[in-house]
Every structure is written in C-alpha cells, then in structure tokens.
Write an enzyme that holds these catalytic residues in place. Structure first.
Site, short mmCIF file in Angstrom:
data_model
loop_
_atom_site.label_atom_id
_atom_site.label_comp_id
_atom_site.label_asym_id
_atom_site.label_seq_id
_atom_site.Cartn_x
_atom_site.Cartn_y
_atom_site.Cartn_z
N PHE A 122 51.70 32.37 48.82
CA PHE A 122 52.81 33.03 47.17
C PHE A 122 54.38 34.09 48.51
CE2 PHE A 122 53.17 37.05 44.89
CZ PHE A 122 54.66 36.64 43.95
N ILE A 123 54.72 34.48 48.78
CA ILE A 123 55.71 34.93 49.51
C ILE A 123 55.92 34.03 50.97
CG2 ILE A 123 56.66 37.00 50.39
CD1 ILE A 123 54.32 38.71 49.57
N ALA A 157 47.53 35.85 56.68
CA ALA A 157 46.74 36.89 56.81
C ALA A 157 45.71 36.42 55.88
CB ALA A 157 47.51 38.03 56.36
N SER A 165 44.38 38.24 52.92
CA SER A 165 44.57 39.06 52.19
C SER A 165 44.46 39.79 50.76
CB SER A 165 46.42 38.84 51.38
OG SER A 165 45.98 37.46 50.95
N TYR A 221 41.28 45.28 55.07
CA TYR A 221 42.70 45.64 54.81
C TYR A 221 43.02 45.85 55.30
CZ TYR A 221 46.18 43.26 53.18
OH TYR A 221 47.41 42.70 52.59
N ASN A 228 52.51 45.87 44.24
CA ASN A 228 52.07 45.10 43.68
C ASN A 228 53.22 43.70 43.62
OD1 ASN A 228 50.34 47.37 43.45
ND2 ASN A 228 49.52 46.05 42.04
N LYS A 243 46.19 31.60 44.53
CA LYS A 243 45.92 33.10 44.57
C LYS A 243 44.63 33.06 43.73
CE LYS A 243 47.42 36.61 46.34
NZ LYS A 243 48.62 38.07 45.66
N PHE A 253 41.30 47.58 31.55
CA PHE A 253 40.31 49.17 31.49
C PHE A 253 40.75 50.21 30.90
CE2 PHE A 253 39.76 47.33 36.48
CZ PHE A 253 38.43 46.75 36.26
N ARG A 263 50.63 51.53 38.28
CA ARG A 263 51.29 50.77 40.11
C ARG A 263 52.31 50.73 40.16
NH1 ARG A 263 46.61 51.77 40.33
NH2 ARG A 263 44.72 50.49 41.56
#
Length: 336
Positions: free
Chosen positions: A21-22, A100, A102, A161, A191, A200, A223, A231
């Site tokens: 992604f990044i 990583a 992640s 992590y 986030n 992902k 939820f 966040r």
C-alpha cells in the site's frame, strides 16, 4: 505535488515493501515528480502462502505497480544474502523501509520478530554502509491502550505486532545515540486509507470496505456504539508527505503520522453515503472486541510539525472525496 525542496533526481532510492500500500504510493510519487531518480523496489510478492490466522503472509501485488518504470526485485528482507547483494550492486541515497508483517492478528511471534525487528537492523546496517538516510514504518500499534492523545514515549503495545514496532524504534534510538552518520526516522502511522490498499484484503481500511458494501446496495454494518469509537484516520497523501519530509529531519527520532483529530466509524459511513449519493442507513451489530479494542486514538503531532515540517492537508471529508473515484473503479474491476 512536491513535498520537499530536496531534488531526488539522479538519486538511488530503495523502497522495501514497494508492492504494498504505502510503498507503491511512494514509488509513484518519485516516478511522477523525479523521473531521473532510480527507484528500486524490493517486495515479497504474494504467493498464496497463509499464516495460522488464515490471512496471506504477504500482501504485495503486481497491480499496485502497473505503470511503474523502475527496478522490481522479488525477495524477502529476511534473506541476508539478498541484502548483501543489494549492498554490493547499488549505492542507495535513501531507504524507505515499508516491508513488514503488518497484520496485527498474526500469532507467529517468531516470524514477526525476525521479519520486523531483526531484518530491520540488518537493513539499517546497509543504510549506514551506504550513508543512506533511513525512513521506516513504525506504527500507532506501539501505543496499545495508552490514553489519547498518543504521544511518543508513552507506549503500551497490546500485541506482538505493536511490540515488534516498538523494538524497531528502540534499535533506532540506540543507533542515533551511538552517533550514526545518517538520519534515522521512524514514522508511527495511525489509520491510513487511500488508493492501493485494496489488496490488503481484510486488513484494508473500513473506508474502502464500507464503500464497496454501499456500492453493492448493502447497508453498512457497524459495531454498536460506532459513533463513540474514534480513530485518527489519515489519507495516504499525508503519509507520503510525512515520508518525504522525514528525509532530512531537524532531528532523527520517532514521530507520529496522523491528523491529530479523532473521527468515528459512523463518520466514515455517513461521508461515504453522502459522496456516493445513497441513503441506506446503518446496521449495528454487537462488538465482539470489547476489552481488546482501542476505542480512541488521536496522534499528538506537535513534534512531527516542529521537527519534520509535517502538516496534514486532508480532513476526512476531503480524503474520502479524493478516494471515491478509485473506490468506484475497484468495485467495477475487482469486486463485481
């Protein structure tokens, strides 16, 4: 848009995790703004191999790099022979370490530490050998359930992590303290959402997941109490800005990369419906993660502003609006 006065043309840049992604967004930032830079991507592309939680071991995907014109190397950062080969065949000026494991739900502690901690130190030694400035991905997961605003120095990781990222930061501090002759900057991403995150899979942001639910005509499922679950959501362009400005910091160290503003999951659903022109309402389901879930994250970005010159440019409304065309394209080409 260029985020720095640095001229990266004729520089050699290594991006680990460059098909993720990044990393892929960084690759295209350099390609679009500095066409004479040599960008080398190292990624452990997905193979179908899964971990004990059923998720893919690697999320790297070639589609994130369609149109990329630099060097692409498939390899694992745990491979010391490969790192040695990179050290002898290239002379890097900058290293952006995004690779990583992640996935925060991974149970394999041994693999997490080996990949995120030990391989990072090997790569840091390569950076020092090349006199290449190091910018690496740390994480807001280092804070665990620490109270908001989350501030560097107040860590309490709640999973392996987050622990692994904190150990990376500790290694960095040791090298900085020892007088490493390069800049070393860890960026604690909060986030992140935006283009090139789709692959992902289940760990992609709720922004793209809710977007595709809505486009499918389904009521977004949140939820219970989602208007109170907050966040620090940050658009990918601001993350790229932080990475570029971290190349020559006033001071090496670890910095938060967020907006400094907490927003709710309800906000995401509401903004998406406004931008997509729908009125599907919201379905609420019980939250099974009470007691093991962060209910409020908000980055303290004072030091990031002061030492990096980083100032977030995208409010959530602006970030989601910019993301909508890509959410629609993905729905048509990858989801339907």
């Amino acid at each position: 848009m260029k985020y720095s006065d640095i001229d990266f043309n004729d520089k050699t840049i290594l991006i680990t995790g460059g098909a993720g992604f990044i990393g892929s967004n960084l690759a295209f930032y350099f390609q679009e703004n500095y066409p004479n830079a040599l960008v080398v991507i190292l990624d452990c592309f997905r193979s179908g191999e899964t971990l004990s939680n059923g998720n893919l071991k690697s999320f790297g995907h070639y589609k994130n790099l369609l149109g990329f014109k630099g060097v692409v190397i498939s390899g694992d950062i745990n491979d010391t022979k490969l790192l040695k080969k990179l050290e002898t065949e290239y002379k890097f000026d900058y290293i952006f370490h995004q690779a990583a494991i992640s996935d925060t739900t991974v149970n394999e502690q041994d693999l997490m530490i080996k990949t995120n901690v030990n391989a990072y130190e090997d790569l840091l030694k390569l950076a020092i050998a090349h006199q290449a400035n190091m910018v690496y991905a740390s994480s807001a997961a280092t804070y665990g359930d620490a109270p908001s605003p989350q501030t560097v120095g107040c860590e309490n990781p709640g999973n392996v992590y987050g622990f692994s990222k904190l150990m990376m930061d500790n290694i960095s501090y040791e090298y900085i303290k020892a007088g490493a002759e390069i800049s070393i900057v860890g960026l604690r991403y909060f986030n992140v959402y935006g283009p090139r995150e789709f692959f992902k899979n289940k760990t992609a942001s709720t922004v793209v997941q809710f977007g595709h639910q809505i486009l499918a005509g389904k009521t977004p499922r949140l939820f219970e109490g989602s208007d109170k679950i907050l966040r620090d959501f940050i658009y990918i362009e601001d993350v790229i800005q932080a990475n570029i400005k971290a190349c020559v910091p006033k001071q090496s160290g670890v910095y938060n990369v967020g907006t400094g503003k907490a927003r709710s999951f309800q906000d995401i659903a509401d903004i998406l419906q406004k931008e997509l022109g729908t009125n599907l309402g919201t379905e609420y389901i019980p939250n099974p993660y009470i007691g093991q879930y962060q209910f409020h994250t908000e980055a303290n970005i004072e030091s990031s502003i002061e030492q990096l010159g980083y100032v977030p440019q995208f409010e959530m409304e602006e970030g989601i609006k910019a993301y909508i065309p890509e959410i629609k394209r993905l729905f048509e080409t990858e989801v339907k």
